[in-house]
Design a protein around this motif. Sequence first.
Motif, short mmCIF file in Angstrom:
data_model
loop_
_atom_site.label_atom_id
_atom_site.label_comp_id
_atom_site.label_asym_id
_atom_site.label_seq_id
_atom_site.Cartn_x
_atom_site.Cartn_y
_atom_site.Cartn_z
N ALA A 1 0.84 -1.21 0.00
CA ALA A 1 0.00 0.00 0.00
C ALA A 1 0.86 1.25 0.00
O ALA A 1 0.63 2.20 -0.76
N ARG A 2 1.88 1.24 0.85
CA ARG A 2 2.77 2.40 0.94
C ARG A 2 3.46 2.65 -0.40
O ARG A 2 3.50 3.77 -0.91
N THR A 3 3.98 1.56 -0.99
CA THR A 3 4.71 1.69 -2.25
C THR A 3 3.77 2.16 -3.37
O THR A 3 4.11 3.06 -4.15
N ALA A 4 2.59 1.55 -3.46
CA ALA A 4 1.65 1.90 -4.54
C ALA A 4 1.23 3.37 -4.41
O ALA A 4 1.16 4.10 -5.40
N ALA A 5 0.96 3.80 -3.17
CA ALA A 5 0.54 5.19 -2.97
C ALA A 5 1.69 6.14 -3.31
O ALA A 5 1.48 7.19 -3.92
N MET A 6 2.91 5.75 -2.94
CA MET A 6 4.06 6.62 -3.25
C MET A 6 4.28 6.72 -4.75
O MET A 6 4.77 7.73 -5.25
N THR B 1 1.37 8.15 3.25
CA THR B 1 1.63 8.32 1.82
C THR B 1 0.34 8.45 1.02
O THR B 1 0.39 8.60 -0.20
N GLY B 2 -0.81 8.30 1.70
CA GLY B 2 -2.08 8.53 1.01
C GLY B 2 -2.99 7.32 0.88
O GLY B 2 -4.11 7.44 0.38
N ALA B 3 -2.52 6.13 1.30
CA ALA B 3 -3.39 4.94 1.22
C ALA B 3 -4.51 5.07 2.25
O ALA B 3 -4.29 5.60 3.34
N ARG B 4 -5.69 4.57 1.91
CA ARG B 4 -6.82 4.62 2.83
C ARG B 4 -6.96 3.25 3.49
O ARG B 4 -7.04 2.23 2.80
N LEU B 5 -6.98 3.26 4.81
CA LEU B 5 -7.06 2.00 5.55
C LEU B 5 -8.48 1.81 6.05
O LEU B 5 -9.00 2.64 6.79
N LEU B 6 -9.14 0.72 5.62
CA LEU B 6 -10.51 0.46 6.05
C LEU B 6 -10.48 -0.70 7.05
O LEU B 6 -10.34 -1.87 6.65
N LEU B 7 -10.56 -0.36 8.33
CA LEU B 7 -10.47 -1.39 9.38
C LEU B 7 -11.85 -1.98 9.64
O LEU B 7 -12.87 -1.31 9.45
N GLY B 8 -11.88 -3.23 10.07
CA GLY B 8 -13.16 -3.90 10.30
C GLY B 8 -13.90 -4.14 8.99
O GLY B 8 -15.10 -4.34 8.98
N ALA B 9 -13.17 -4.12 7.87
CA ALA B 9 -13.79 -4.30 6.55
C ALA B 9 -13.32 -5.63 5.97
O ALA B 9 -12.23 -5.73 5.42
N ALA C 1 4.79 -3.25 -9.99
CA ALA C 1 4.27 -3.80 -11.26
C ALA C 1 2.87 -3.25 -11.55
O ALA C 1 2.56 -2.94 -12.71
N ILE C 2 2.03 -3.11 -10.51
CA ILE C 2 0.67 -2.58 -10.73
C ILE C 2 0.76 -1.11 -11.15
O ILE C 2 0.07 -0.66 -12.07
N ALA C 3 1.64 -0.36 -10.50
CA ALA C 3 1.79 1.06 -10.85
C ALA C 3 2.30 1.21 -12.28
O ALA C 3 1.79 2.03 -13.05
#
Length: 395
Positions: A30-35, A118-126, A299-301
């Motif tokens: 998540a950190r890498t993708a957001a960065m 870095t901008g990733a959104r964390l959805l807890l309890g999801a 790779a996704i980015a």
Amino acid sequence: MPAVAKHTETAARRYDVVIVGASFAGLVAARTAAMRGLSVAVLEAKPDVASRVATTGILVKEAAEEIDIPHWLTRRVHGVRLYGPSLAHVDLFAPGYFFLTTDTGRLLGWLAAEAQRTGARLLLGARFEGAERHGEIFRFKGLNIEARYILGADGARSAVARCFGLGRNTRFLVGLEQEYEGLGRTDPRFLHCFLDSRIAPGYLAWVAPGPAVTQVGLAVTRGRKADLPAFLAHTRHIFGYDEARVVERRAGRIPAGGVVHPWSAPGVMLVGDAAGVVSPATGGGIRLAFHFGRRAAHAIADHILHCGPAPEYALAPALPRFRAKRILRRALDLALPNPLIDLALTTPAMRWVASHLYFHRRGVGGIGFDAFQEQLPRWRPGEGSLRNGAANDAG
Ligand SMILES: Cc1cc2nc3c(=O)[nH]c(=O)nc-3n(C[C@H](O)[C@H](O)[C@H](O)COP(=O)(O)OP(=O)(O)OC[C@H]3O[C@@H](n4cnc5c(N)ncnc54)[C@H](O)[C@@H]3O)c2cc1C
């Protein structure tokens, strides 16, 4: 304008990538993708990333080199004390090599904060309960979100793998552990590892001095009994468990069959334990979760932002095959008779194998053990924690 307001309330929020699982692989991805500039959401079933941690959380040196981690969340341990069933032991070390034991809950909290920063959104309890593909977009069951890409980092029994008909882990080691406060008789210069086919068939037992607590546990081949009380009784006179307090209990499964097949489908990839990317010999998975979490995000980015190849094609050549380690796993599953283990431990060949397994062929040679110990702070039984110098204080 009520109609517009209604529309924005109900419109699903669309992300470039939705990562399922907020642990080592998912948070680093998540950190890498957001960065790299992607919009990222992480789904985590637990209400808090630090709760119900199911790992000892020891980082090998290579993991610490993959991701920089604050020193106050770790303790540096230089050697391995390897015990046979009779409790005779050999001390193994390699100049320059080390392990980091971790305050694992806080480490995961720190990784989560980094991903969010870095901008990733964390959805807890999801909890991820399924998703369907509509053209180029995935819609998530029970959640008002959409994604162009899904990364399954949801552990050994991955719901993402199940949902998309991907390969599943079928071979496991089963681990059981207790955390102690006040286990002052533990020599903190070592990870204490115990080979014993009666108590820990197929793997080993351990006493690991962490920054805050000492972890005592064992893992066994699935189908065998993980008998922690037997291990405690066997080693009580060395560590004095009765003088300490159990503060937490943990249990979990460690995939031991290698990479699952298939590990990807169009728009979906697995990483970490979900993909079976765990060493079948040592059960170590955090370094590989860090490494392939990052690689998958790259790779996704590249694919989404720069017309790169499908991420699964970019990543496939890098995935480990674990050929030698799978052979070693089969040998370990056979569980040598205890007298043979004791005998083997006295041989240079066994020490060589153990050094190579623990220290990954790095740093072997150089100064002798006595000289190395001279450079370490002194420790005597009953002294409690060793403070390994300012850079490693638990803070
Ligand atoms: C007892 C034990 C000791 C271990 N000790 C070590 C060690 O010392 N060093 C080492 O390198 N490795 C160790 N391992 C292995 C290591 O813990 C794993 O390889 C590592 O945790 C894998 O990380 P991961 O991110 O892939 O998955 P996990 O850490 O398993 O995390 C998966 C995450 O996904 C979440 N999740 C699951 N299902 C869903 C869902 N449907 N929806 C949303 N979220 C979901 C979970 O809550 C969890 O947060 C140990 C394993 C065990 C069991």
